[in-house]
Each structure stands twice: as structure tokens, then as C-alpha cells.
Design a protein around this motif. Structure first.
Motif, PDB file in Angstrom:
ATOM      1  N   ASN A  17      -6.267   8.792   5.172  1.00  0.00           N
ATOM      2  CA  ASN A  17      -6.388   7.944   3.987  1.00  0.00           C
ATOM      3  C   ASN A  17      -7.267   6.735   4.270  1.00  0.00           C
ATOM      4  N   ARG A  18      -7.117   6.177   5.479  1.00  0.00           N
ATOM      5  CA  ARG A  18      -7.945   5.026   5.864  1.00  0.00           C
ATOM      6  C   ARG A  18      -9.405   5.428   5.955  1.00  0.00           C
ATOM      7  N   LYS A  38     -15.317   5.539   1.082  1.00  0.00           N
ATOM      8  CA  LYS A  38     -15.563   5.121  -0.299  1.00  0.00           C
ATOM      9  C   LYS A  38     -16.215   3.736  -0.324  1.00  0.00           C
ATOM     10  N   GLN A  39     -15.730   2.844   0.540  1.00  0.00           N
ATOM     11  CA  GLN A  39     -16.314   1.501   0.596  1.00  0.00           C
ATOM     12  C   GLN A  39     -17.764   1.565   1.044  1.00  0.00           C
ATOM     13  N   ARG A  67       0.842  -1.196   0.000  1.00  0.00           N
ATOM     14  CA  ARG A  67       0.000   0.000   0.000  1.00  0.00           C
ATOM     15  C   ARG A  67       0.873   1.241   0.000  1.00  0.00           C
ATOM     16  N   THR A  93     -10.809   5.802   2.525  1.00  0.00           N
ATOM     17  CA  THR A  93     -11.033   4.476   1.935  1.00  0.00           C
ATOM     18  C   THR A  93     -12.290   3.837   2.486  1.00  0.00           C
TER      19      THR A  93
END
Length: 391
Positions: free
Chosen positions: A223-224, A230-231, A162, A227
Motif C-alpha cells: 500500500n505504501r 501515485k505521488q 490511516r 501511494t
């Protein structure tokens, strides 16, 4: 005289630099506390403890500076040992949080954490009992903390692909090199060697380095969060699509229902032909063969419509035994498709009745709206039903 002034300046600058570090670490700790209070993610708790430990370590050093000439030698050494203990646990918890962030199973499992806790406590007591010089304690801190950050950074650097992870590991490796450099240049001083002048003012550089590490931690968390959002948005969109399908799709035939007509028209425009279909004597099928067979006949019609009309067409069950097809084909092709469908539906056997349909066709145009064309197709269908012939 100049040397005394330099010492006074160095002490003043160190106090100022440490004050800046305390302010920076206080802000970082507060940010991690706020994030943790609004999240149950375990990595946040680990990193909250890490930056709290780092703040405590710095406060212990601040206590040593302010207490020099006031506190006893034992008290100052105790503060320095506390500094070493908290600083080492800062590194441990930083790596622990990193492993929790990217993997379900932590690299530092409970048994390893218990060992490290016992090791650091016993090591701190040993330093106190042996009355180890504070310079040696500082060198040990640089070596242990730098070495631990380097091992953790390198391990995870090759463990994950990552991009945001690699940024954090590289920052940890850079921080470890800085600390190991400090240890390297201070080791000669143990035997009476000179300490490089820049090391007396290194706190400014250390403040910037720790600020970068803290900012990178926050970047990884941000960033997590992005993410995860978005999920969740993707899952919500999938759920909404599934809900729309449940609302817009007829459960018996799998065709679209009336609700989807407007959506289809918006996507394809009000052009083409409307084909209105109604089953002849459907009540007789239900009465003579049963309602279950009536449902089978409706499914048979739906399968036939999907088979004989192109995938570009809109095929709908309007309700009961009424169907609608919106086609962009020419009228001759439409008549061929309808005749093929009728021929297929007329086949019967002992287990399946023949099905007759009446059809009304109406073209949409700039002068004939969808609503008007639908009404005209409906009228044509009933005319066809009364005549008993195809339209």
C-alpha cells in the motif's frame, strides 16, 4: 498404551507444524530481504530484522525438539533462552518498523533501543544462571511478546487514522491476545495443574497467525509503494504540465504560441472565426522608442486581447508582432471586440506610444479547413494593412 501413542503423535505433529512455520518464516524473510535490497526505506530493514529474529527463534525451538535426549539440559536451556531472546526482539523490531513506517520520529529511539538490548541480554543471562524451567521461560515469552505487541498495536491504533495502519494494528492486537491466552492457560501448569490438550497442537494455529501477520506487513508495504507511486506519477504529471506550459506559452506575453494551436483545435473543433492581427509600423516603434518599449507594446496588445475576448477564445502569439484569436462568437460581436481593442491601443502619452493594428477575419466551416481559413485570414489582414482600414 493409548497415551504413549498420543504423545508420539503430538511430537510428530509438532515437528511437522514447526517445519511448516520454518518454511513460512523463511519465505517471509526472503521476501523482506528482496524488498530491502531494492529499497532504502528503513522500515523494510527493521521488518527484515524482525522476521529474521522470528526465524532464528523458531530454529532454536526446532533445535530443542531435535536435541531432546541428545543435548545436555544446559544446552537445551540455552537454546530455549535464545528462542526467548529472538522472539522478544521480533516483537520489538516489528513495533520499531511500524513506527518508522508511519512517522519520521521513531517511538523506539536509540536510547530506548539500547535499554531494551541491555534488558534482554541481562534477562537471558539471568534465566540461564538461575536455571529457570523451560515452561516458565515459555510463559514469560508469551507474556512479554504478547504484552509488547498489544501496547504497540493499541498505541498506534489511536495514533493514526490511516486505514491500512489500523488493519495492521488490529492484526497485532489479535496476535497479542493469542499469545497472552497461551500464557494464561499454561500458568496453572507451573504448580502442577493440567495443560489443555489443544495446547500440544497449537503450533498449527500459531503458524496461521504468524502468516497473517507477515501477509499484513507485506500489504502495508504494498500500500505504501502504491501511494508513493501515485505521488510520483502526480509529480510527473505536474512536471509535464509545467513543461508543456513552458513549451506552449510565449514567455513575453503569456499567450499560447503556435505549438498549442493544434491542441486547442482538437479540444474545440474546427468551427468559429480566425482573427489574424498584425501590428502596424512595429519597426518604427522599435527604432523610435527602443526594443524594450516594443516588448511593452506587445504585452499591451496581449492584455487587451485577454480583456476584450472571452475566456473561451484561443489567443495566440504567432511570432514577432503577429497574433491570432480563435473565437466562437458571431461576426458582429467580433467586430465590436476588435473596435474596442483598437480604441484602447490608440491611447498614448509621453511614456507610451499609440499602437495601430491590422486585422483579417475568416470563418472556418466544413468546407473551409483551419489551414485554408488561416491563409485567407492572413491575406485579409494584409489587404486591411494596405488599405489602412479595419476589416
Amino acid at each position: 498404551m493409548d497415551q504413549d501413542i498420543n504423545v508420539i503423535v503430538d511430537v510428530a505433529l509438532n515437528k511437522w507444524a514447526l517445519g511448516i512455520q520454518v518454511a513460512i518464516l523463511s519465505i517471509l524473510t526472503t521476501v523482506f530481504l528482496a524488498l530491502w535490497l531494492n529499497s532504502l526505506h528503513r522500515v523494510l530493514f527493521a521488518w527484515l530484522l524482525a522476521w529474521t529474529a522470528n526465524l532464528c527463534a523458531l530454529l532454536a525451538v526446532f533445535g530443542v525438539i531435535l536435541g531432546t535426549g541428545v543435548f545436555s539440559e544446559t544446552a537445551l536451556r540455552m537454546l530455549y533462552v535464545l528462542y526467548a531472546w529472538f522472539k522478544l526482539w521480533f516483537a520489538i523490531l516489528l513495533i520499531f518498523g511500524l513506527s518508522r513506517h508511519f512517522y519520521k520520529n521513531s517511538l523506539l529511539n536509540p536510547s530506548v533501543m539500547r535499554f531494551l538490548l541491555a534488558f534482554t541480554i541481562s534477562g537471558g543471562l539471568l534465566l540461564l544462571l538461575m536455571q529457570v524451567d523451560m515452561l516458565i521461560i515459555q510463559i514469560l515469552v508469551y507474556i512479554l511478546v504478547g504484552g509488547f505487541l498489544l501496547m504497540g498495536g493499541v498505541y498506534f491504533l489511536f495514533k493514526t487514522d490511516r486505514s491500512q495502519s489500523k488493519i495492521f494494528q488490529l492484526v497485532l492486537c489479535c496476535e497479542s491476545f493469542i499469545l497472552l491466552h497461551h500464557a494464561w492457560v499454561l500458568i496453572p501448569a507451573v504448580w502442577g495443574g493440567p495443560i489443555p490438550r489443544y495446547m500440544t497442537r497449537i503450533s498449527f494455529f500459531d503458524s496461521i497467525a504468524e502468516l497473517i501477520v507477515g501477509a499484513t506487513c507485506l500489504f502495508v508495504i504494498a500500500n505504501r509503494v502504491i501511494t508513493v507511486l501515485k505521488q510520483r506519477n502526480s509529480q510527473m504529471e505536474e512536471a509535464q504540465q509545467a513543461l508543456r506550459e513552458l513549451v506552449d506559452v510565449d514567455p513575453l506575453t503569456g499567450l499560447w504560441n503556435r505549438r498549442h494551436i493544434e491542441t486547442f483545435m482538437q479540444a474545440h473543433g474546427e468551427t468559429g472565426y480566425l482573427i489574424y492581427i498584425d501590428v502596424d509600423r512595429f519597426k518604427q516603434i522599435n527604432d523610435g522608442w527602443g526594443h524594450a518599449m516594443g516588448d511593452v507594446c506587445l504585452q499591451r496588445i496581449a492584455d487587451g486581447l485577454r480583456k476584450h475576448f472571452s475566456t473561451d477564445c484561443g489567443i495566440f502569439r504567432l511570432g514577432g508582432d503577429e497574433f491570432l484569436v480563435i473565437s466562437g462568437a458571431d461576426e458582429m460581436t467580433i467586430h465590436q471586440d476588435i473596435n474596442a481593442l483598437k480604441k484602447e491601443l490608440m491611447v498614448r502619452n509621453e511614456a507610451l506610444p499609440s499602437v495601430s493594428i491590422s486585422v483579417g477575419i475568416q470563418e472556418m466551416s466544413e468546407t473551409v479547413s483551419f489551414e485554408k481559413a488561416l491563409q485567407q485570414a492572413d491575406t485579409a489582414m494584409y489587404s486591411n494593412k494596405r488599405l489602412g482600414v479595419s476589416g
